[in-house]
Scaffold this motif. Structure first.
Motif, PDB file in Angstrom:
ATOM      1  N   LEU A   1     -21.205  12.256   8.080  1.00 37.65           N
ATOM      2  CA  LEU A   1     -21.837  11.832   9.334  1.00 37.65           C
ATOM      3  C   LEU A   1     -20.808  11.819  10.477  1.00 37.65           C
ATOM      4  N   ARG A   2     -19.638  11.241  10.181  1.00 36.21           N
ATOM      5  CA  ARG A   2     -18.614  11.125  11.240  1.00 36.21           C
ATOM      6  C   ARG A   2     -18.058  12.496  11.623  1.00 36.21           C
ATOM      7  N   GLY A   3     -17.764  13.319  10.610  1.00 32.67           N
ATOM      8  CA  GLY A   3     -17.178  14.622  10.897  1.00 32.67           C
ATOM      9  C   GLY A   3     -18.157  15.556  11.595  1.00 32.67           C
ATOM     10  N   LEU A   4     -19.417  15.506  11.200  1.00 30.27           N
ATOM     11  CA  LEU A   4     -20.408  16.351  11.871  1.00 30.27           C
ATOM     12  C   LEU A   4     -20.673  15.856  13.291  1.00 30.27           C
ATOM     13  N   THR A   5     -20.545  14.550  13.488  1.00 34.55           N
ATOM     14  CA  THR A   5     -20.647  14.032  14.861  1.00 34.55           C
ATOM     15  C   THR A   5     -19.531  14.617  15.712  1.00 34.55           C
ATOM     16  N   VAL A   6     -18.332  14.636  15.164  1.00 36.58           N
ATOM     17  CA  VAL A   6     -17.189  15.185  15.914  1.00 36.58           C
ATOM     18  C   VAL A   6     -17.389  16.683  16.153  1.00 36.58           C
TER      19      VAL A   6
ATOM     20  N   GLY B   1     -13.931   5.207  12.523  1.00 33.44           N
ATOM     21  CA  GLY B   1     -14.261   6.307  11.625  1.00 33.44           C
ATOM     22  C   GLY B   1     -14.418   7.609  12.393  1.00 33.44           C
ATOM     23  N   VAL B   2     -15.283   7.615  13.396  1.00 36.29           N
ATOM     24  CA  VAL B   2     -15.429   8.802  14.233  1.00 36.29           C
ATOM     25  C   VAL B   2     -14.141   9.033  15.035  1.00 36.29           C
ATOM     26  N   GLY B   3     -13.581   7.950  15.551  1.00 38.44           N
ATOM     27  CA  GLY B   3     -12.458   8.058  16.477  1.00 38.44           C
ATOM     28  C   GLY B   3     -11.256   8.805  15.907  1.00 38.44           C
ATOM     29  N   LEU B   4     -10.837   8.451  14.697  1.00 40.63           N
ATOM     30  CA  LEU B   4      -9.654   9.120  14.123  1.00 40.63           C
ATOM     31  C   LEU B   4      -9.913  10.613  13.917  1.00 40.63           C
ATOM     32  N   MET B   5     -11.133  10.937  13.536  1.00 41.61           N
ATOM     33  CA  MET B   5     -11.453  12.367  13.341  1.00 41.61           C
ATOM     34  C   MET B   5     -11.519  13.095  14.683  1.00 41.61           C
ATOM     35  N   LEU B   6     -12.057  12.415  15.675  1.00 40.10           N
ATOM     36  CA  LEU B   6     -12.158  13.018  17.014  1.00 40.10           C
ATOM     37  C   LEU B   6     -10.760  13.324  17.554  1.00 40.10           C
ATOM     38  N   CYS B   7      -9.854  12.373  17.398  1.00 44.07           N
ATOM     39  CA  CYS B   7      -8.476  12.596  17.879  1.00 44.07           C
ATOM     40  C   CYS B   7      -7.850  13.790  17.171  1.00 44.07           C
ATOM     41  N   GLN B   8      -7.980  13.836  15.850  1.00 42.04           N
ATOM     42  CA  GLN B   8      -7.322  14.907  15.089  1.00 42.04           C
ATOM     43  C   GLN B   8      -7.890  16.279  15.444  1.00 42.04           C
ATOM     44  N   TRP B   9      -9.233  16.351  15.460  1.00 39.77           N
ATOM     45  CA  TRP B   9      -9.872  17.650  15.687  1.00 39.77           C
ATOM     46  C   TRP B   9      -9.606  18.121  17.125  1.00 39.77           C
ATOM     47  N   ALA B  10      -9.654  17.204  18.081  1.00 38.86           N
ATOM     48  CA  ALA B  10      -9.402  17.577  19.480  1.00 38.86           C
ATOM     49  C   ALA B  10      -7.958  18.050  19.647  1.00 38.86           C
ATOM     50  N   ALA B  11      -7.019  17.351  19.016  1.00 37.78           N
ATOM     51  CA  ALA B  11      -5.614  17.776  19.112  1.00 37.78           C
ATOM     52  C   ALA B  11      -5.458  19.157  18.473  1.00 37.78           C
ATOM     53  N   HIS B  12      -6.142  19.367  17.368  1.00 42.12           N
ATOM     54  CA  HIS B  12      -6.108  20.674  16.692  1.00 42.12           C
ATOM     55  C   HIS B  12      -6.628  21.787  17.616  1.00 42.12           C
TER      56      HIS B  12
ATOM     57  N   LEU C   1     -26.644  12.977  16.773  1.00 47.43           N
ATOM     58  CA  LEU C   1     -26.263  14.001  15.794  1.00 47.43           C
ATOM     59  C   LEU C   1     -27.452  14.797  15.281  1.00 47.43           C
ATOM     60  N   ALA C   2     -28.558  14.109  15.000  1.00 44.26           N
ATOM     61  CA  ALA C   2     -29.704  14.787  14.378  1.00 44.26           C
ATOM     62  C   ALA C   2     -30.166  15.999  15.194  1.00 44.26           C
ATOM     63  N   THR C   3     -29.993  15.938  16.504  1.00 38.71           N
ATOM     64  CA  THR C   3     -30.406  17.057  17.357  1.00 38.71           C
ATOM     65  C   THR C   3     -29.614  18.331  17.038  1.00 38.71           C
ATOM     66  N   PHE C   4     -28.389  18.144  16.583  1.00 35.29           N
ATOM     67  CA  PHE C   4     -27.488  19.284  16.411  1.00 35.29           C
ATOM     68  C   PHE C   4     -27.504  19.846  14.997  1.00 35.29           C
TER      69      PHE C   4
ATOM     70  N   SER D   1     -21.504  22.086   8.741  1.00 33.90           N
ATOM     71  CA  SER D   1     -20.764  21.559   7.584  1.00 33.90           C
ATOM     72  C   SER D   1     -19.674  22.528   7.168  1.00 33.90           C
ATOM     73  N   ALA D   2     -19.999  23.832   7.184  1.00 33.96           N
ATOM     74  CA  ALA D   2     -18.993  24.833   6.797  1.00 33.96           C
ATOM     75  C   ALA D   2     -17.791  24.757   7.735  1.00 33.96           C
ATOM     76  N   GLU D   3     -18.085  24.566   9.019  1.00 37.27           N
ATOM     77  CA  GLU D   3     -16.967  24.469   9.976  1.00 37.27           C
ATOM     78  C   GLU D   3     -16.146  23.204   9.711  1.00 37.27           C
ATOM     79  N   LEU D   4     -16.843  22.112   9.435  1.00 47.28           N
ATOM     80  CA  LEU D   4     -16.138  20.859   9.113  1.00 47.28           C
ATOM     81  C   LEU D   4     -15.267  21.031   7.864  1.00 47.28           C
ATOM     82  N   PHE D   5     -15.837  21.618   6.818  1.00 43.37           N
ATOM     83  CA  PHE D   5     -15.069  21.790   5.575  1.00 43.37           C
ATOM     84  C   PHE D   5     -13.847  22.679   5.806  1.00 43.37           C
ATOM     85  N   ASP D   6     -14.000  23.696   6.663  1.00 35.77           N
ATOM     86  CA  ASP D   6     -12.867  24.591   6.961  1.00 35.77           C
ATOM     87  C   ASP D   6     -11.739  23.834   7.662  1.00 35.77           C
ATOM     88  N   VAL D   7     -12.113  22.975   8.607  1.00 30.77           N
ATOM     89  CA  VAL D   7     -11.068  22.233   9.340  1.00 30.77           C
ATOM     90  C   VAL D   7     -10.354  21.273   8.385  1.00 30.77           C
TER      91      VAL D   7
END
Ligand code: NDP
Length: 324
Positions: free
Chosen positions: A122-127, A151-162, A264-267, A278-284
């Motif tokens: 849920l958190r990663g797909l939100t990000v 939960g969302v925040g730490l993932m958001l920081c990491q993915w955005a920095a990436h 999230l449900a909209t996306f 999900s595939a994109e999340l798993f790849d990251v």
């Protein structure tokens, strides 16, 4: 029978009732999952308190879980007994056995455990939605992230920095700030006071093109004040309460701002959208750019304690439940 956590009447954490309910059989198009871990998300608090309404009472709450397929119903293809699967946004997740439509789940890669999946779907797909769909983040963007150690925040920081963004995170304590710095944030503000002034100082007066605000009521106006002209306010949560009474002139006065309130449900509403995000999340995650931080784990029977910790801002990263 199977263990569950239900809300019989809206209320505080004590409203969570650890109940035995019948173990469901999978209907046509469904699978029965023996759930090994369930995510605890802030949205579960909204359903428990009644900010978001349940379809009926009592109801099992919880939105995400991961586990092993125990039975497969008729007319299901592509999923077999023994497969490891997870789902991100289906109300009714705080339960040990669950029957669910097969097209609402994704199969997990071998590299991701069911506990990690319950901490990140849920958190990663939100990000993924926030950074890749709501507005495609550009390298060099400076962004402001509230509740950056969550939960969302730490993932958001990491993915955005990436993705090459310069992240300014906000947290309430110095201990949380350390975790956010380690997650790639270039700047961390401790405390929500004078945030626009601090963002002005960091950006040399330019302010930021995007704010990701999950705190809601308490921070909404300050967040608008942190945006550069034509900037985007992404208001995606209500941890401090719902945002109401927004006058459109507030956007005009601050330089033709945009505001969005994504869900999230909209996306990921269609199975192919769920699979591709999900595939994109798993790849990251597989690339090592995104690590899954299970900050807290509680037995299902102690879900009330998990909610108390989340609401009292005592958690860092993701919180999960495991069967007793
Ligand atoms: P978090 O782990 O981020 O926990 C919430 C955090 O919010 C706290 O740790 C705290 O961090 C901060 N906070 C600020 N003010 C308050 C307050 N008054 N009460 C409680 N916490 C406060 O939770 P999640 O990762 O589960 O969710 C983060 C946010 O994202 C939530 O608002 C949730 O609703 C939203 N969300 C929205 C989705 C959508 O589709 N729109 C999907 C998923 C999540 P600190 O102490 O550092 O301030």
């Amino acid at each position: 029978m199977t263990n569950s956590v239900r809300v019989h009447a809206y209320g505080g954490p004590e409203a969570l009732s650890f109940d035995q309910i019948p173990k469901p059989a999978p209907a046509t198009g469904e699978i029965l999952i023996r759930q090994e871990a369930m995510g605890v998300n802030f949205i579960d608090v909204y359903y428990r308190t009644g900010l978001y309404k349940l379809p009926n009472l009592p109801s099992v709450i919880g939105m995400e879980a991961a586990g092993i397929v125990e039975r497969v119903g008729a007319e299901v293809s592509g999923i077999a007994v023994g497969d490891r699967v997870a789902y991100p946004t289906q109300l009714g997740a705080y339960v040990t056995h669950r029957s669910i439509a097969a097209d609402l789940v994704v199969k997990l890669p071998d590299s991701i455990s069911t506990r990690q999946a319950a901490a990140m779907m849920l958190r990663g797909l939100t990000v993924q939605a926030l950074l890749r769909q709501v507005r495609a983040l550009q390298p060099g963007d400076t962004i402001l992230v509230h509740a950056a150690a969550g939960g969302v925040g730490l993932m958001l920081c990491q993915w955005a920095a990436h993705l090459g963004a310069e992240v300014i995170g906000i947290v309430s304590t110095e201990a949380k700030a350390e975790r956010v710095r380690a997650s790639g944030a270039a700047h961390v503000l401790v405390g929500y006071n004078d945030v626009p002034a601090q963002v002005r100082r960091i950006t040399g007066g330019a302010m930021v093109p995007v704010v990701y605000d999950s705190v809601g009521k308490d921070t909404f106006v300050d967040s608008l004040d942190c945006l550069s002209p034509r900037g985007l306010m992404v208001s995606y949560g209500n941890a401090s309460g719902e945002v109401t009474d927004v006058a459109l002139r507030m956007l005009a006065a601050r330089g033709s701002l945009y505001v969005t309130r994504p869900k999230l449900a909209t996306f990921i509403g269609r199975p192919e959208q769920l699979r591709s995000a999900s595939a994109e999340l798993f790849d990251v995650v597989a690339s090592g750019a995104l690590t899954i931080d299970i900050g807290q784990q509680f037995p299902l029977s102690q879900t009330a304690e998990a909610h108390r910790a989340l609401e009292s801002r005592a958690t860092v990263g993701s919180t999960i439940l495991v069967p007793d």
